[in-house]
Design a protein around this motif. Structure first.
Motif, short mmCIF file in Angstrom:
data_model
loop_
_atom_site.label_atom_id
_atom_site.label_comp_id
_atom_site.label_asym_id
_atom_site.label_seq_id
_atom_site.Cartn_x
_atom_site.Cartn_y
_atom_site.Cartn_z
N GLU A 159 -4.28 1.41 -0.04
CA GLU A 159 -3.24 0.52 -0.56
C GLU A 159 -2.60 -0.33 0.54
O GLU A 159 -2.20 -1.46 0.29
CB GLU A 159 -2.16 1.32 -1.30
CG GLU A 159 -2.64 1.95 -2.60
CD GLU A 159 -2.97 0.95 -3.69
OE1 GLU A 159 -2.46 -0.18 -3.65
OE2 GLU A 159 -3.75 1.29 -4.59
N PRO A 217 -7.14 -6.45 1.26
CA PRO A 217 -8.26 -6.40 0.30
C PRO A 217 -9.58 -6.72 0.99
O PRO A 217 -9.67 -7.62 1.81
CB PRO A 217 -7.89 -7.47 -0.73
CG PRO A 217 -6.39 -7.52 -0.68
CD PRO A 217 -6.05 -7.32 0.78
N SER A 255 -6.13 1.29 -9.25
CA SER A 255 -5.29 0.36 -8.50
C SER A 255 -5.42 -1.04 -9.09
O SER A 255 -6.45 -1.40 -9.66
CB SER A 255 -5.75 0.35 -7.03
OG SER A 255 -5.14 -0.69 -6.32
N ARG A 264 -5.55 -3.60 -7.32
CA ARG A 264 -6.22 -4.43 -6.31
C ARG A 264 -7.57 -4.91 -6.80
O ARG A 264 -8.27 -4.22 -7.55
CB ARG A 264 -6.41 -3.62 -5.03
CG ARG A 264 -5.10 -3.37 -4.32
CD ARG A 264 -5.31 -2.47 -3.14
NE ARG A 264 -6.38 -2.94 -2.27
CZ ARG A 264 -6.31 -2.97 -0.95
NH1 ARG A 264 -5.21 -2.58 -0.35
NH2 ARG A 264 -7.33 -3.37 -0.23
N ASN A 301 -10.73 -2.60 -6.02
CA ASN A 301 -10.68 -1.20 -6.46
C ASN A 301 -12.06 -0.67 -6.87
O ASN A 301 -12.21 0.50 -7.19
CB ASN A 301 -9.66 -1.00 -7.58
CG ASN A 301 -10.04 -1.72 -8.86
OD1 ASN A 301 -11.08 -2.37 -8.96
ND2 ASN A 301 -9.16 -1.64 -9.85
#
Length: 102
Positions: free
Chosen positions: A38, A42, A69, A71, A74
């Protein structure tokens, strides 16, 4: 990233992955692996090598948290590291979203 609670196993895995030219970030348990994921930018991780049996948070729960997540990355490949090879263990890993090669 390498999520592994045993320091000796982490050292061996880091050496092996390093011999392939990979830089390894070590997380001592699943909770730290989720936190490191986290906190990273990215796309920082090519893959995650996840021990399935760790204290604090096991690899299954950590994988689920990463997969859930928000993101965009993920879906990073996550490889299970375990001595448990029963069909039920493989199913638990697959159900959690751990990478499998068909």
């Amino acid at each position: 990233m390498l999520a592994e609670d045993n320091a000796l196993n982490a050292e061996v895995a880091t050496e092996l992955l390093g011999s392939l030219g990979l830089v390894v970030d070590w997380a001592e348990n699943g909770s730290k692996a989720v936190d490191q994921f986290e906190a990273s930018d990215p796309g920082s991780y090519f893959a995650i090598f996840m021990d399935m049996q760790m204290p604090v948070m096991d690899g299954i729960e950590a994988t689920k948290k990463i997969r859930n997540s928000v993101r965009e990355d993920n879906d990073v490949p996550i490889f299970a590291m375990t001595a448990n090879t029963f069909a039920t263990d493989r199913k638990r890993c697959a159900d959690a979203g751990i990478f499998r090669n068909r």
